[in-house]
Design a protein around this motif. Structure first.
Motif, PDB file in Angstrom:
ATOM      1  N   LEU A 194       0.679  -1.102  -0.090  1.00 37.69           N
ATOM      2  CA  LEU A 194       0.106  -0.050  -0.110  1.00 37.69           C
ATOM      3  C   LEU A 194       0.906   1.503  -0.058  1.00 37.69           C
ATOM      4  CD1 LEU A 194      -2.634   1.532   0.172  1.00 37.69           C
ATOM      5  CD2 LEU A 194      -2.847   0.961   2.557  1.00 37.69           C
ATOM      6  N   ALA A 195       1.810   1.159   0.811  1.00 36.10           N
ATOM      7  CA  ALA A 195       2.863   2.275   0.793  1.00 36.10           C
ATOM      8  C   ALA A 195       3.468   2.471  -0.548  1.00 36.10           C
ATOM      9  CB  ALA A 195       3.929   2.285   2.003  1.00 36.10           C
ATOM     10  N   ARG A 197       0.938  12.191   4.041  1.00 34.68           N
ATOM     11  CA  ARG A 197       0.559  11.847   5.356  1.00 34.68           C
ATOM     12  C   ARG A 197       0.509  10.167   5.635  1.00 34.68           C
ATOM     13  NH1 ARG A 197      -1.438  16.981   5.725  1.00 34.68           N
ATOM     14  NH2 ARG A 197      -3.400  16.398   5.192  1.00 34.68           N
ATOM     15  N   GLN A 198      -0.378   9.592   4.571  1.00 37.56           N
ATOM     16  CA  GLN A 198      -0.720   8.344   4.519  1.00 37.56           C
ATOM     17  C   GLN A 198       0.537   7.535   4.352  1.00 37.56           C
ATOM     18  OE1 GLN A 198      -3.616   6.673   5.377  1.00 37.56           O
ATOM     19  NE2 GLN A 198      -4.303   8.640   5.937  1.00 37.56           N
ATOM     20  N   VAL A 199       1.543   7.820   3.723  1.00 39.47           N
ATOM     21  CA  VAL A 199       2.503   7.121   3.281  1.00 39.47           C
ATOM     22  C   VAL A 199       3.411   7.130   4.556  1.00 39.47           C
ATOM     23  CG1 VAL A 199       4.733   7.093   1.981  1.00 39.47           C
ATOM     24  CG2 VAL A 199       2.738   7.579   0.733  1.00 39.47           C
ATOM     25  N   ALA A 200       3.390   8.190   5.246  1.00 39.14           N
ATOM     26  CA  ALA A 200       4.391   8.505   6.459  1.00 39.14           C
ATOM     27  C   ALA A 200       4.008   7.624   7.521  1.00 39.14           C
ATOM     28  CB  ALA A 200       4.471   9.941   6.902  1.00 39.14           C
ATOM     29  N   ARG A 201       2.417   7.563   7.568  1.00 41.28           N
ATOM     30  CA  ARG A 201       1.937   6.751   8.630  1.00 41.28           C
ATOM     31  C   ARG A 201       2.329   5.132   8.472  1.00 41.28           C
ATOM     32  NH1 ARG A 201      -2.901   3.660   8.619  1.00 41.28           N
ATOM     33  NH2 ARG A 201      -3.476   4.503   6.569  1.00 41.28           N
ATOM     34  N   LEU A 202       2.339   4.690   7.091  1.00 39.34           N
ATOM     35  CA  LEU A 202       2.510   3.282   6.735  1.00 39.34           C
ATOM     36  C   LEU A 202       3.831   2.945   7.066  1.00 39.34           C
ATOM     37  CD1 LEU A 202       0.114   3.155   3.553  1.00 39.34           C
ATOM     38  CD2 LEU A 202      -0.080   1.793   5.660  1.00 39.34           C
ATOM     39  N   GLY A 245       6.315   4.952   8.499  1.00 43.21           N
ATOM     40  CA  GLY A 245       7.161   5.691   9.961  1.00 43.21           C
ATOM     41  C   GLY A 245       8.008   6.557   9.555  1.00 43.21           C
ATOM     42  N   ALA A 246       7.987   7.094   8.358  1.00 34.72           N
ATOM     43  CA  ALA A 246       8.935   8.332   8.008  1.00 34.72           C
ATOM     44  C   ALA A 246       8.261   8.923   6.693  1.00 34.72           C
ATOM     45  CB  ALA A 246      10.123   7.488   7.610  1.00 34.72           C
ATOM     46  N   PRO A 247       8.597  10.293   6.508  1.00 31.81           N
ATOM     47  CA  PRO A 247       8.177  11.020   5.652  1.00 31.81           C
ATOM     48  C   PRO A 247       8.676  10.505   4.416  1.00 31.81           C
ATOM     49  CG  PRO A 247       9.494  12.296   6.603  1.00 31.81           C
ATOM     50  CD  PRO A 247       9.226  10.975   7.714  1.00 31.81           C
ATOM     51  N   PRO A 248       7.967  10.373   3.219  1.00 30.51           N
ATOM     52  CA  PRO A 248       8.375   9.803   2.049  1.00 30.51           C
ATOM     53  C   PRO A 248       9.178  10.984   1.417  1.00 30.51           C
ATOM     54  CG  PRO A 248       6.088  10.655   1.607  1.00 30.51           C
ATOM     55  CD  PRO A 248       6.527  10.737   2.820  1.00 30.51           C
ATOM     56  N   ALA A 249       9.908  10.546   0.249  1.00 28.00           N
ATOM     57  CA  ALA A 249      10.787  11.677  -0.440  1.00 28.00           C
ATOM     58  C   ALA A 249       9.774  12.077  -1.695  1.00 28.00           C
ATOM     59  CB  ALA A 249      11.905  10.722  -1.265  1.00 28.00           C
ATOM     60  N   ARG A 250       9.568  13.392  -1.842  1.00 27.28           N
ATOM     61  CA  ARG A 250       8.806  13.770  -2.733  1.00 27.28           C
ATOM     62  C   ARG A 250       9.534  13.999  -4.018  1.00 27.28           C
ATOM     63  NH1 ARG A 250       4.134  16.518   0.104  1.00 27.28           N
ATOM     64  NH2 ARG A 250       3.460  16.664  -2.062  1.00 27.28           N
ATOM     65  N   HIS A 251       8.698  13.774  -5.233  1.00 33.69           N
ATOM     66  CA  HIS A 251       9.114  13.878  -6.527  1.00 33.69           C
ATOM     67  C   HIS A 251       9.853  15.100  -6.890  1.00 33.69           C
ATOM     68  CE1 HIS A 251       8.934  12.145 -10.721  1.00 33.69           C
ATOM     69  NE2 HIS A 251       8.267  13.272 -10.936  1.00 33.69           N
ATOM     70  N   ALA A 280      -8.669  -2.090   0.864  1.00 35.91           N
ATOM     71  CA  ALA A 280      -9.517  -2.719   1.297  1.00 35.91           C
ATOM     72  C   ALA A 280      -9.246  -4.198   1.736  1.00 35.91           C
ATOM     73  CB  ALA A 280     -10.285  -2.816  -0.114  1.00 35.91           C
ATOM     74  N   SER A 281      -8.329  -4.814   1.091  1.00 41.21           N
ATOM     75  CA  SER A 281      -7.657  -6.297   1.683  1.00 41.21           C
ATOM     76  C   SER A 281      -7.032  -5.711   3.061  1.00 41.21           C
ATOM     77  CB  SER A 281      -6.528  -6.767   0.862  1.00 41.21           C
ATOM     78  OG  SER A 281      -7.030  -6.935  -0.383  1.00 41.21           O
ATOM     79  N   ARG A 282      -6.352  -4.606   3.378  1.00 45.27           N
ATOM     80  CA  ARG A 282      -5.876  -4.454   4.731  1.00 45.27           C
ATOM     81  C   ARG A 282      -6.990  -3.884   5.704  1.00 45.27           C
ATOM     82  NH1 ARG A 282      -3.668  -0.348   6.951  1.00 45.27           N
ATOM     83  NH2 ARG A 282      -1.920  -0.602   8.313  1.00 45.27           N
ATOM     84  N   ALA A 283      -8.116  -3.583   5.306  1.00 47.27           N
ATOM     85  CA  ALA A 283      -9.295  -2.933   6.035  1.00 47.27           C
ATOM     86  C   ALA A 283      -8.600  -1.693   6.851  1.00 47.27           C
ATOM     87  CB  ALA A 283      -9.670  -3.877   7.183  1.00 47.27           C
ATOM     88  N   ASP A 284      -7.961  -0.879   5.848  1.00 48.12           N
ATOM     89  CA  ASP A 284      -7.594   0.551   6.066  1.00 48.12           C
ATOM     90  C   ASP A 284      -8.565   1.453   5.408  1.00 48.12           C
ATOM     91  OD1 ASP A 284      -6.233   2.898   6.571  1.00 48.12           O
ATOM     92  OD2 ASP A 284      -4.219   2.075   6.080  1.00 48.12           O
TER      93      ASP A 284
END
Length: 133
Positions: free
Chosen positions: A34-35, A59-64, A66-72, A99-103
């Motif tokens: 998902l991340a 913010r969702q990527v960072a939640r999954l 645990g660190a902020p993502p690199a921006r494009h 949906a599979s993860r129930a997130d």
């Protein structure tokens, strides 16, 4: 009639190998997947110049992760309709994994992004721009 086996077997029992290799749970694998989909969506969203949506995805990527993502940082040179189609497909993949993860949060985000990119392809104003005069 048959000669007995004198060499050691090359086969192992499944339980022997399980302890020697690190394994991830299904939940961890889905988090990683998902991340990854959301990170790819973030790259396309940044290329389209949608900073507000990009921040929400980040913010969702960072939640999954645990660190902020690199921006494009780079541009692919694709046309806006092609980018919207790519973003729509990535959001669809993220929706399936969420949906599979129930997130629920990630699923809602992915569905909203799919709607926004569908509207952009149809020439309608985006959801964010629809509320502004």
């Amino acid at each position: 009639m048959y000669e007995p086996i004198r060499t050691k077997s090359v086969h192992r029992m499944a339980d022997d190998a399980h302890a020697t290799y690190p394994h991830r749970s299904r939940e961890e694998e889905l988090d990683i997947q998902l991340a990854g989909h959301l990170s790819a969506l973030l790259a396309v969203t940044d290329e389209l110049g949608d900073t507000e949506a990009g921040d929400v995805i980040a913010r969702q990527v960072a939640r999954l992760r645990g660190a902020p993502p690199a921006r494009h940082a780079g541009l692919s040179g694709s046309s806006a309709p092609d980018l919207h189609r790519r973003a729509h497909a990535l959001a669809g993949r993220a929706l399936v994994v969420a949906a599979s993860r129930a997130d629920t949060a990630a699923a809602i985000l992915a569905a909203e992004r799919m709607d926004a990119h569908t509207a952009a392809l149809a020439g309608a104003p985006t959801l964010a721009a629809a509320g502004t005069p």
